[in-house]
Design an enzyme around this catalytic site. Sequence first.
Site: not given
Ligand SMILES: *Cc1c(COP(=O)(O)O)cnc(C)c1O
Length: 377
Positions: A47, A143, A271, A319
Site C-alpha cells: 500500500k 478501526r 529563513y 519548501m
Molecule cells: C499496513 C497493514 C499491514 C502491514 O503492516 P506493517 O506493520 O507495515 O507490516 C498489515 N495489515 C493491514 C490490515 C494493514 O493495514
Amino acid sequence: MTSTLGISRPGAADLLPPTLQTIPEAIGKNIAIARRRTRSRIMAVVKADGYGHGAITVARAAVAAGAEWLGTTDIAEAARLRAAGLTAPILTWLNPSGVDAEAAATGRIDIAVGSVDELEALLAQHSPAALRIHLHLDTGMAREGCPVPEWDALIAGARQGERRGKVRVVGLMGHLPLADQADPEANAPAVSRMRRAGNAARAAELDVPLTHLAATSGTLTDPATHFGMVRLGAGLVGIDPSGTTELHGASRLTAPVVHSATVEAGTPVGYGGTYVTGTSTNLSVLPLGYADGIPREISPDASVEIHGGRHRVVGRVSMDQIVVDTGADHVPLGTTATVFGPPDGVAPTIRDWARWAGTIPHTIVTGIGPRVNRTIA
Ligand SMILES: *Cc1c(COP(=O)(O)O)cnc(C)c1O
C-alpha cells in the site's frame, strides 16, 4: 539541460536530479528473514506505493523472493499490480468509495468485508463471477473490522452469499492493535479473538481456508499470531516496528549540491536566520525541501553524507531546499549528497531521520514527494 528558450545552461547537464533509489535485493533479504521466522504464507503489503518505494517494484521483488500474496489498501492499487503482470492473489481491505464488484471479479482481486452493511452492498451488486472475500473482524483495534456483536450476522450473511454463488469466503482476517510491541502477552487477546472467529465460522458451517492476523511486528516476534499467513509491509522495506531485528534498508535518497559558498563567521542561514555560523565555513545547498518530504521539524542533529562524511543540515528547511554546513570542505557543484541510505553505510538511515523529526520511519519513506526522481538499483 536546455531551457524552454533553447539556451543551454552550462553545468546543469551534469547534475543528477534528486533521486530515490529502491533496492530490490534488500527487499528479497527481508523476505528471507521473515521466512526464517514463520512457516506461514507471506503477503507482501505494498500500500501507499509500496511504502514510497514503488508498489510494482516492491511487489516484484517480494514475489521473486517467495511472497505468495500481495496486499493493498484499495482496488485501484491492486489493478495497477495486475496491469504490471503480477498474478499472485491480491487482497484489498479499504475501499472508501465502495467496491467495484466488476473490477474486483475481473481482476481476481480479493475484498475484505468488515460489516454486514458492506456485505449487503456487495451482494446487491452484479458481478460476472463469485467475489473472493475475507471477513475482517475487529480483534481489538476498533478501526476497520466487524465489531464482535455483529460477527454472527456477518458470518451467517457470508454463508448465505456463498450458497447463492455470489461470494467465496477465502479468509478470516484481524489486525494487531499493538503493532510496535514485541510482547506476546500483549497480543494474546487478539489471538484468542481470532480463534473465536474461526470457531464461529465452523459453527456456521463456513469453511474458510485462510486466517491471518500478524503484520511485521507479529511476524518477527510472536509465532502465535501467524496463523495461515502473515502480512508484511514495513518489514519489506527494512522497517522493524518491534525494534528487535536488523532488517535491510531498501532505499537511498540522494541529491546534488546545486550551490556552494564560503561564508564568514556570524552569517545567518535560511529563513529567520535561526542558525548563525560560528566560524568561517562552507555551505552547500541541496534541492530538496519539505515539499519533497524533508521534515521541517528536524532537530539540530540532522545531517547528510557528502564525500564520505556527515555534515549537519543548518537553518530552517525550506519548501525546496536545505543548507548543509560542510566546514572546511568547499564542495563542488554537482557532488552527490546522500540524505538517507541503508544502515550499513556512513549516510543517515530513515530511522535517524525519524528520530530527528520525532516521528516513525514509515512517515519518512511515504512522504517523499513526486518531484523526486525514482530509480531501481
Ligand atoms: C499496513 C497493514 C499491514 C502491514 O503492516 P506493517 O506493520 O507495515 O507490516 C498489515 N495489515 C493491514 C490490515 C494493514 O493495514
